[in-house]
Design a protein around this motif. Structure first.
Motif, PDB file in Angstrom:
ATOM      1  N   MET A 107       0.842  -1.179   0.000  1.00 15.34           N
ATOM      2  CA  MET A 107       0.000   0.000   0.000  1.00 15.34           C
ATOM      3  C   MET A 107       0.886   1.239   0.000  1.00 15.34           C
ATOM      4  N   ASP A 108       0.515   2.204  -0.803  1.00 14.72           N
ATOM      5  CA  ASP A 108       1.241   3.464  -0.906  1.00 14.72           C
ATOM      6  C   ASP A 108       0.358   4.560  -0.323  1.00 14.72           C
ATOM      7  N   ILE A 109       0.934   5.412   0.531  1.00 19.32           N
ATOM      8  CA  ILE A 109       0.208   6.564   1.068  1.00 19.32           C
ATOM      9  C   ILE A 109       0.976   7.809   0.676  1.00 19.32           C
ATOM     10  N   ARG A 110       0.265   8.721   0.020  1.00 18.41           N
ATOM     11  CA  ARG A 110       0.896   9.943  -0.495  1.00 18.41           C
ATOM     12  C   ARG A 110      -0.167  11.016  -0.708  1.00 18.41           C
ATOM     13  N   LYS A 111       0.293  12.235  -1.034  1.00 21.57           N
ATOM     14  CA  LYS A 111      -0.643  13.310  -1.358  1.00 21.57           C
ATOM     15  C   LYS A 111      -1.365  12.983  -2.664  1.00 21.57           C
ATOM     16  N   SER A 112      -2.598  13.432  -2.758  1.00 22.93           N
ATOM     17  CA  SER A 112      -3.389  13.175  -3.962  1.00 22.93           C
ATOM     18  C   SER A 112      -2.979  14.086  -5.113  1.00 22.93           C
ATOM     19  N   THR A 113      -3.199  13.600  -6.324  1.00 22.50           N
ATOM     20  CA  THR A 113      -3.011  14.417  -7.524  1.00 22.50           C
ATOM     21  C   THR A 113      -4.341  15.109  -7.829  1.00 22.50           C
ATOM     22  N   ASP A 114      -4.339  15.998  -8.811  1.00 19.83           N
ATOM     23  CA  ASP A 114      -5.574  16.687  -9.191  1.00 19.83           C
ATOM     24  C   ASP A 114      -6.642  15.709  -9.683  1.00 19.83           C
ATOM     25  N   SER A 115      -6.244  14.715 -10.467  1.00 19.30           N
ATOM     26  CA  SER A 115      -7.237  13.763 -10.967  1.00 19.30           C
ATOM     27  C   SER A 115      -7.779  12.899  -9.825  1.00 19.30           C
ATOM     28  N   GLU A 116      -6.936  12.564  -8.855  1.00 18.29           N
ATOM     29  CA  GLU A 116      -7.401  11.801  -7.698  1.00 18.29           C
ATOM     30  C   GLU A 116      -8.310  12.651  -6.817  1.00 18.29           C
ATOM     31  N   LEU A 117      -8.014  13.944  -6.749  1.00 20.36           N
ATOM     32  CA  LEU A 117      -8.868  14.858  -5.995  1.00 20.36           C
ATOM     33  C   LEU A 117     -10.288  14.867  -6.569  1.00 20.36           C
ATOM     34  N   LYS A 118     -10.396  14.813  -7.878  1.00 23.26           N
ATOM     35  CA  LYS A 118     -11.719  14.754  -8.519  1.00 23.26           C
ATOM     36  C   LYS A 118     -12.462  13.476  -8.131  1.00 23.26           C
ATOM     37  N   GLN A 119     -11.754  12.362  -8.066  1.00 26.21           N
ATOM     38  CA  GLN A 119     -12.370  11.097  -7.630  1.00 26.21           C
ATOM     39  C   GLN A 119     -12.866  11.205  -6.185  1.00 26.21           C
ATOM     40  N   ILE A 120     -12.043  11.804  -5.339  1.00 25.56           N
ATOM     41  CA  ILE A 120     -12.408  11.970  -3.933  1.00 25.56           C
ATOM     42  C   ILE A 120     -13.651  12.842  -3.810  1.00 25.56           C
ATOM     43  N   ARG A 150     -12.235  -2.131   3.337  1.00 21.80           N
ATOM     44  CA  ARG A 150     -12.395  -2.034   4.788  1.00 21.80           C
ATOM     45  C   ARG A 150     -11.978  -3.335   5.467  1.00 21.80           C
ATOM     46  N   GLY A 151     -11.519  -3.189   6.712  1.00 23.62           N
ATOM     47  CA  GLY A 151     -11.104  -4.353   7.484  1.00 23.62           C
ATOM     48  C   GLY A 151      -9.705  -4.830   7.157  1.00 23.62           C
ATOM     49  N   LYS A 152      -8.947  -4.018   6.406  1.00 27.28           N
ATOM     50  CA  LYS A 152      -7.595  -4.407   5.996  1.00 27.28           C
ATOM     51  C   LYS A 152      -6.523  -3.479   6.562  1.00 27.28           C
ATOM     52  N   GLY A 153      -6.904  -2.639   7.520  1.00 31.97           N
ATOM     53  CA  GLY A 153      -5.936  -1.747   8.148  1.00 31.97           C
ATOM     54  C   GLY A 153      -5.656  -0.459   7.400  1.00 31.97           C
ATOM     55  N   VAL A 154      -6.442  -0.153   6.383  1.00 27.53           N
ATOM     56  CA  VAL A 154      -6.201   1.058   5.587  1.00 27.53           C
ATOM     57  C   VAL A 154      -6.417   2.311   6.440  1.00 27.53           C
ATOM     58  N   SER A 155      -7.504   2.339   7.206  1.00 25.38           N
ATOM     59  CA  SER A 155      -7.784   3.506   8.066  1.00 25.38           C
ATOM     60  C   SER A 155      -6.644   3.753   9.040  1.00 25.38           C
ATOM     61  N   LYS A 156      -6.167   2.689   9.659  1.00 27.02           N
ATOM     62  CA  LYS A 156      -5.088   2.818  10.640  1.00 27.02           C
ATOM     63  C   LYS A 156      -3.829   3.380   9.989  1.00 27.02           C
ATOM     64  N   GLN A 157      -3.502   2.908   8.794  1.00 29.00           N
ATOM     65  CA  GLN A 157      -2.302   3.403   8.118  1.00 29.00           C
ATOM     66  C   GLN A 157      -2.464   4.856   7.668  1.00 29.00           C
TER      67      GLN A 157
END
Length: 145
Positions: free
Chosen positions: A1-14, A91-98
């Motif tokens: 899993m990669d955690i990083r700042k969102s790009t503009d296109s990802e911001l649109k998805q969010i 969900r249930g895979k530790g994503v929130s915690k990370q």
């Protein structure tokens, strides 16, 4: 899993998925429109808040919106978590915690002495927040008329 700042296109998805995130986060009490989300989030982004996203194989798994806020009584600068959401299939895979751990680390690196968040009573995420060291600070009460 990669955690990083969102790009503009990802911001649109969010932004497209944020009405559902708010609906779930408020336990179905608030069903915002895309326009309302825009009204809430755009000022935060303009003042320097940003999204961290969790991805795997270029697939968006979830996000957390973080930035600065001020204590309402002292005007002390604090780090603030405005939104945390994980897509149902992850969900249930530790994503929130990370995501939460990464956000706390970033806010600490940015020099904030404290991190706060708000959560609806009954939200299952409260258990995670408590495990991560958060505790109740104040309670907002409501009387329907």
């Amino acid at each position: 899993m990669d955690i990083r700042k969102s790009t503009d296109s990802e911001l649109k998805q969010i932004m497209a998925r944020s009405p559902q995130a708010m609906f779930e986060g408020t336990l179905g009490k608030v069903k915002p429109t895309g326009e309302k989300i825009k009204q809430l989030v755009e000022p935060l982004l303009k003042k320097g808040c940003y999204y961290l996203i969790a991805t795997e194989d270029d697939k968006l798994m979830g996000w957390i919106l973080i930035g600065e806020n001020k204590d309402q009584f002292t005007d002390k600068r604090i780090g603030f978590i405005y939104e945390l959401f994980v897509l149902e299939e992850f969900r249930g895979k530790g994503v929130s915690k990370q995501l939460l751990s990464s956000a706390i680390d970033r806010l600490k690196q940015e020099g904030y002495p404290e991190v706060r968040l708000s959560v609806f009573v009954g939200n299952p995420a409260i258990k995670l927040y408590e495990k991560m060291g958060f505790h109740s600070r104040n309670i907002t009460m409501s009387l329907p008329l």
